[in-house]
Every structure is written in structure tokens, then in C-alpha cells.
Motif scaffolding. Structure first.
Motif, PDB file in Angstrom:
ATOM      1  N   ILE A  78      87.346 -40.223 -15.921  1.00 20.42           N
ATOM      2  CA  ILE A  78      88.681 -39.672 -15.745  1.00 20.42           C
ATOM      3  C   ILE A  78      88.644 -38.245 -16.275  1.00 20.42           C
ATOM      4  O   ILE A  78      88.136 -37.994 -17.368  1.00 20.42           O
ATOM      5  N   CYS A  79      89.171 -37.310 -15.498  1.00 19.24           N
ATOM      6  CA  CYS A  79      89.239 -35.920 -15.941  1.00 19.24           C
ATOM      7  C   CYS A  79      90.666 -35.622 -16.389  1.00 19.24           C
ATOM      8  O   CYS A  79      91.627 -35.915 -15.671  1.00 19.24           O
ATOM      9  N   VAL A  80      90.797 -35.036 -17.579  1.00 17.24           N
ATOM     10  CA  VAL A  80      92.108 -34.698 -18.156  1.00 17.24           C
ATOM     11  C   VAL A  80      92.195 -33.185 -18.280  1.00 17.24           C
ATOM     12  O   VAL A  80      91.242 -32.524 -18.694  1.00 17.24           O
ATOM     13  N   GLN A  81      93.358 -32.617 -17.917  1.00 14.54           N
ATOM     14  CA  GLN A  81      93.536 -31.164 -17.951  1.00 14.54           C
ATOM     15  C   GLN A  81      94.973 -30.843 -18.350  1.00 14.54           C
ATOM     16  O   GLN A  81      95.917 -31.472 -17.856  1.00 14.54           O
ATOM     17  N   ASP A  82      95.162 -29.873 -19.244  1.00 14.31           N
ATOM     18  CA  ASP A  82      96.494 -29.371 -19.562  1.00 14.31           C
ATOM     19  C   ASP A  82      96.790 -28.158 -18.697  1.00 14.31           C
ATOM     20  O   ASP A  82      95.918 -27.289 -18.497  1.00 14.31           O
ATOM     21  N   ILE A  83      98.025 -28.092 -18.180  1.00 16.92           N
ATOM     22  CA  ILE A  83      98.422 -27.022 -17.269  1.00 16.92           C
ATOM     23  C   ILE A  83      99.708 -26.390 -17.774  1.00 16.92           C
ATOM     24  O   ILE A  83     100.687 -27.090 -18.041  1.00 16.92           O
ATOM     25  N   VAL A 130      87.647 -33.246   5.424  1.00 18.67           N
ATOM     26  CA  VAL A 130      86.215 -32.995   5.621  1.00 18.67           C
ATOM     27  C   VAL A 130      85.722 -32.179   4.434  1.00 18.67           C
ATOM     28  O   VAL A 130      86.269 -31.124   4.124  1.00 18.67           O
ATOM     29  N   MET A 131      84.696 -32.678   3.775  1.00 14.22           N
ATOM     30  CA  MET A 131      84.163 -32.025   2.586  1.00 14.22           C
ATOM     31  C   MET A 131      82.709 -31.632   2.822  1.00 14.22           C
ATOM     32  O   MET A 131      81.881 -32.455   3.243  1.00 14.22           O
ATOM     33  N   GLY A 132      82.386 -30.366   2.598  1.00 14.53           N
ATOM     34  CA  GLY A 132      81.005 -29.898   2.683  1.00 14.53           C
ATOM     35  C   GLY A 132      80.402 -29.886   1.302  1.00 14.53           C
ATOM     36  O   GLY A 132      80.796 -29.073   0.462  1.00 14.53           O
ATOM     37  N   VAL A 133      79.456 -30.770   1.048  1.00 13.39           N
ATOM     38  CA  VAL A 133      78.907 -30.912  -0.304  1.00 13.39           C
ATOM     39  C   VAL A 133      77.807 -29.898  -0.566  1.00 13.39           C
ATOM     40  O   VAL A 133      77.767 -29.233  -1.595  1.00 13.39           O
ATOM     41  N   MET A 134      76.877 -29.777   0.403  1.00 11.97           N
ATOM     42  CA  MET A 134      75.791 -28.823   0.312  1.00 11.97           C
ATOM     43  C   MET A 134      75.333 -28.537   1.737  1.00 11.97           C
ATOM     44  O   MET A 134      75.728 -29.273   2.662  1.00 11.97           O
ATOM     45  N   ALA A 196      77.721 -44.472   1.517  1.00 13.92           N
ATOM     46  CA  ALA A 196      77.124 -45.328   2.549  1.00 13.92           C
ATOM     47  C   ALA A 196      75.658 -44.946   2.733  1.00 13.92           C
ATOM     48  O   ALA A 196      75.336 -43.774   2.951  1.00 13.92           O
ATOM     49  N   GLY A 197      74.755 -45.918   2.613  1.00 10.66           N
ATOM     50  CA  GLY A 197      73.336 -45.671   2.826  1.00 10.66           C
ATOM     51  C   GLY A 197      72.696 -44.887   1.695  1.00 10.66           C
ATOM     52  O   GLY A 197      73.254 -44.720   0.610  1.00 10.66           O
ATOM     53  N   SER A 198      71.499 -44.387   1.965  1.00 13.63           N
ATOM     54  CA  SER A 198      70.744 -43.632   0.975  1.00 13.63           C
ATOM     55  C   SER A 198      71.255 -42.198   0.922  1.00 13.63           C
ATOM     56  O   SER A 198      71.425 -41.550   1.948  1.00 13.63           O
ATOM     57  N   VAL A 199      71.496 -41.701  -0.287  1.00 11.97           N
ATOM     58  CA  VAL A 199      72.083 -40.375  -0.466  1.00 11.97           C
ATOM     59  C   VAL A 199      71.240 -39.586  -1.458  1.00 11.97           C
ATOM     60  O   VAL A 199      70.865 -40.103  -2.510  1.00 11.97           O
ATOM     61  N   PRO A 200      70.923 -38.305  -1.157  1.00 13.04           N
ATOM     62  CA  PRO A 200      70.151 -37.488  -2.100  1.00 13.04           C
ATOM     63  C   PRO A 200      70.851 -37.371  -3.456  1.00 13.04           C
ATOM     64  O   PRO A 200      72.078 -37.286  -3.531  1.00 13.04           O
ATOM     65  N   LYS A 201      70.057 -37.356  -4.501  1.00  9.81           N
ATOM     66  CA  LYS A 201      70.602 -37.322  -5.866  1.00  9.81           C
ATOM     67  C   LYS A 201      71.512 -36.121  -6.126  1.00  9.81           C
ATOM     68  O   LYS A 201      72.538 -36.268  -6.803  1.00  9.81           O
ATOM     69  N   PRO A 202      71.195 -34.901  -5.628  1.00 14.72           N
ATOM     70  CA  PRO A 202      72.099 -33.770  -5.874  1.00 14.72           C
ATOM     71  C   PRO A 202      73.516 -34.003  -5.352  1.00 14.72           C
ATOM     72  O   PRO A 202      74.485 -33.544  -5.950  1.00 14.72           O
ATOM     73  N   ILE A 203      73.636 -34.729  -4.244  1.00 12.96           N
ATOM     74  CA  ILE A 203      74.958 -35.019  -3.693  1.00 12.96           C
ATOM     75  C   ILE A 203      75.694 -35.997  -4.594  1.00 12.96           C
ATOM     76  O   ILE A 203      76.885 -35.827  -4.875  1.00 12.96           O
ATOM     77  N   ILE A 204      74.996 -37.014  -5.060  1.00 10.22           N
ATOM     78  CA  ILE A 204      75.613 -37.983  -5.973  1.00 10.22           C
ATOM     79  C   ILE A 204      76.081 -37.289  -7.251  1.00 10.22           C
ATOM     80  O   ILE A 204      77.185 -37.544  -7.750  1.00 10.22           O
ATOM     81  N   ASN A 205      75.254 -36.379  -7.783  1.00 16.13           N
ATOM     82  CA  ASN A 205      75.619 -35.652  -8.997  1.00 16.13           C
ATOM     83  C   ASN A 205      76.854 -34.794  -8.770  1.00 16.13           C
ATOM     84  O   ASN A 205      77.748 -34.726  -9.622  1.00 16.13           O
ATOM     85  N   VAL A 210      80.648 -32.840 -10.823  1.00 18.54           N
ATOM     86  CA  VAL A 210      81.183 -31.507 -10.549  1.00 18.54           C
ATOM     87  C   VAL A 210      82.523 -31.587  -9.835  1.00 18.54           C
ATOM     88  O   VAL A 210      83.491 -30.927 -10.215  1.00 18.54           O
ATOM     89  N   ALA A 211      82.599 -32.414  -8.788  1.00 17.32           N
ATOM     90  CA  ALA A 211      83.829 -32.504  -8.003  1.00 17.32           C
ATOM     91  C   ALA A 211      84.989 -33.018  -8.833  1.00 17.32           C
ATOM     92  O   ALA A 211      86.141 -32.621  -8.628  1.00 17.32           O
ATOM     93  N   LEU A 212      84.700 -33.880  -9.805  1.00 20.51           N
ATOM     94  CA  LEU A 212      85.757 -34.437 -10.650  1.00 20.51           C
ATOM     95  C   LEU A 212      86.408 -33.333 -11.475  1.00 20.51           C
ATOM     96  O   LEU A 212      87.644 -33.258 -11.591  1.00 20.51           O
ATOM     97  N   LYS A 213      85.600 -32.451 -12.059  1.00 25.83           N
ATOM     98  CA  LYS A 213      86.141 -31.347 -12.846  1.00 25.83           C
ATOM     99  C   LYS A 213      86.855 -30.327 -11.971  1.00 25.83           C
ATOM    100  O   LYS A 213      87.911 -29.796 -12.337  1.00 25.83           O
ATOM    101  N   GLN A 214      86.289 -30.058 -10.787  1.00 28.23           N
ATOM    102  CA  GLN A 214      86.913 -29.093  -9.895  1.00 28.23           C
ATOM    103  C   GLN A 214      88.277 -29.569  -9.412  1.00 28.23           C
ATOM    104  O   GLN A 214      89.164 -28.761  -9.139  1.00 28.23           O
ATOM    105  N   ALA A 215      88.460 -30.882  -9.334  1.00 29.86           N
ATOM    106  CA  ALA A 215      89.714 -31.426  -8.835  1.00 29.86           C
ATOM    107  C   ALA A 215      90.892 -31.011  -9.703  1.00 29.86           C
ATOM    108  O   ALA A 215      91.987 -30.743  -9.201  1.00 29.86           O
ATOM    109  N   THR A 216      90.699 -30.963 -11.027  1.00 26.32           N
ATOM    110  CA  THR A 216      91.794 -30.550 -11.907  1.00 26.32           C
ATOM    111  C   THR A 216      91.817 -29.040 -12.117  1.00 26.32           C
ATOM    112  O   THR A 216      92.886 -28.463 -12.323  1.00 26.32           O
TER     113      THR A 216
END
Length: 245
Positions: A78-83, A130-134, A196-205, A210-216
């Protein structure tokens, strides 16, 4: 293995993983991850060090505590942020799903295809994103959000009437008044994704951290830049419920 053969193998794997899909077909299965419940994240507390970090404008990562009796628990970070902006200004950004492409890194497309007020004061919001990860990797998914103004939350899963590139998703925004600072908001964000299926480790990371922090962080930037922003039109009737929190 020769370089030419290795390159050919990569192309085969890539084309099979990202073959053209009929996204209008049903997803193939229903929920795998348990959906989040609206309201506060129960059992989550912040220590003095974490409060100091939030006061400095940084985000804090916490672990959620899934129900041990749930066979498919939705639990993780869970990401917490004060605004430094009021509740309605923060919600004006989160609910502006049609314009995420302009504000959120890696979002290539975001468009609502259904916004429906419910009799109980909630709103159903269905969104294609649609999200472009890399380079070479983008994910198209269809989300079914429920905005709960009285609980200060928005939860979502996949829209299982359409096919998504993610196998399953379960997410939760919770927006609350800061416990001690007036006109300041504390935001909590969690989103669990099953690939879904096999996914490269950089995408999982990227998706897991990273995406969790960017969301807030983007919500903080946009809300503090427009602290008197109005709610998007379909949700303007929810303002009183939001401010009554």
C-alpha cells in the motif's frame, strides 16, 4: 545458439505473447484476486519515522494484511502519500480517468466507456486503459471501478465482459482528511496485478514497485497544482458526500 536463431526465437515468443486479440470477447474467467472493500485499510498504522517522511512530501510503502481465511487474498503493498490540497481537489484528479494520458507516466490511452450513477449513491465507471511499461511491451486492460463517495474510496477489478492483457487486477484508492493538518489530504493506494504467462523480471519490478509509487506522486503533483479543481461533471453531485467525510 546463433544470434540469428536467438533473434528469431525472441520474435516468435514476442508475437505469441502479444498476438492480436479480440478485446470485445469475455475475459475467459471471473475474479481470481479478491476485490478490496471500500473504506479504511484496517490494521494499517504509521510510526513516527513514517509520519516524518510523509511530512517531507515523500511517500511511504506499507504491507497490507490480507484476510488469512480468504483463499485468494488481495494483499500486498500500500502506498501512502500526504497531499497539500483538500479532499475534493484530490478526487477531481483521481476521477479524471479520461485525461490520465496527459498526467500519468506510462499511460498511453485512458478512456471511460461507461459512467453510471447508482441508486445507492455509488458510481460505476468502466475504463479502457493502455499502459506502456517498457519499449515493446504495452498492456491493454478494461477496468470496472466503483466510486464510493461516502466511504471516501474507489475500488476496481477487471471488466470481465472484455478481454484484458492482465490476468486479473484488484485495486483500491482511499482518500481521507489528514489527521492533524487542515486542508491536507492523506491518500492510500493499493493495486494487485496477476500477470498472464511468463513476464520479464523488469516488468514485474516496475508494476510491483515503481508504478505503485508513481500512482500517488502524480496525484500529489496535480492536486497541489490545482487545489480548487472541480470534480469531473458526471461526479459533481458527489461533492457533498465527499466533504462530509
Amino acid at each position: 545458439m546463433t544470434r540469428l536463431l536467438f533473434t528469431a526465437l525472441l520474435l516468435v515468443l514476442y508475437s505469441s505473447a502479444f498476438a492480436k486479440k479480440d478485446y470485445n470477447k469475455p475475459h475467459g474467467h471471473g475474479p481470481v484476486l479478491s476485490p478490496y472493500k471500500p473504506g479504511k485499510f484496517e490494521g494499517l498504522s504509521l510510526n513516527k519515522s513514517e509520519e516524518k517522511k510523509l511530512a517531507e512530501g515523500k511517500s511511504v510503502m506499507k504491507q497490507s494484511m490480507p484476510d488469512p481465511n480468504d483463499p485468494n487474498p488481495a494483499g500486498g503493498a500500500i502506498c501512502v502519500q500526504d497531499i497539500q490540497a483538500p479532499l475534493d481537489a484530490v478526487w477531481s484528479q483521481i476521477l479524471d480517468l479520461d485525461n490520465y494520458k496527459k498526467k500519468v507516466a506510462k499511460v498511453l490511452e485512458s478512456k471511460n466507456y461507461k459512467v453510471a450513477p447508482q441508486k445507492d449513491g455509488k458510481y460505476q465507471i468502466k475504463t479502457k486503459m493502455v499502459m506502456g511499461v517498457m519499449p515493446g511491451y504495452k498492456y491493454t486492460s478494461f477496468y470496472d471501478h466503483t466510486f464510493h463517495p461516502r466511504e471516501g474510496s474507489m475500488t476496481w477489478t477487471l471488466d470481465y465482459d472484455k478481454t484484458s492483457d492482465f490476468d486479473d487486477v484488484s485495486g483500491h484508492w482511499h482518500v481521507a482528511e489528514h489527521p492533524s493538518k487542515p486542508d491536507c489530504t492523506r491518500v492510500f493506494y493499493a493495486c494487485d496485478i496477476k500477470m498472464a504467462g511468463s513476464v520479464p523480471k523488469p516488468i514485474i519490478n516496475f508494476i510491483g514497485k515503481v508504478a505503485l509509487k508513481q500512482a500517488t506522486s502524480w496525484v500529489k503533483k496535480e492536486s497541489e497544482g490545482s487545489p480548487v479543481a472541480n470534480l469531473p461533471k458526471p461526479f459533481d453531485s458527489a461533492k457533498d458526500a465527499i466533504l462530509s467525510k
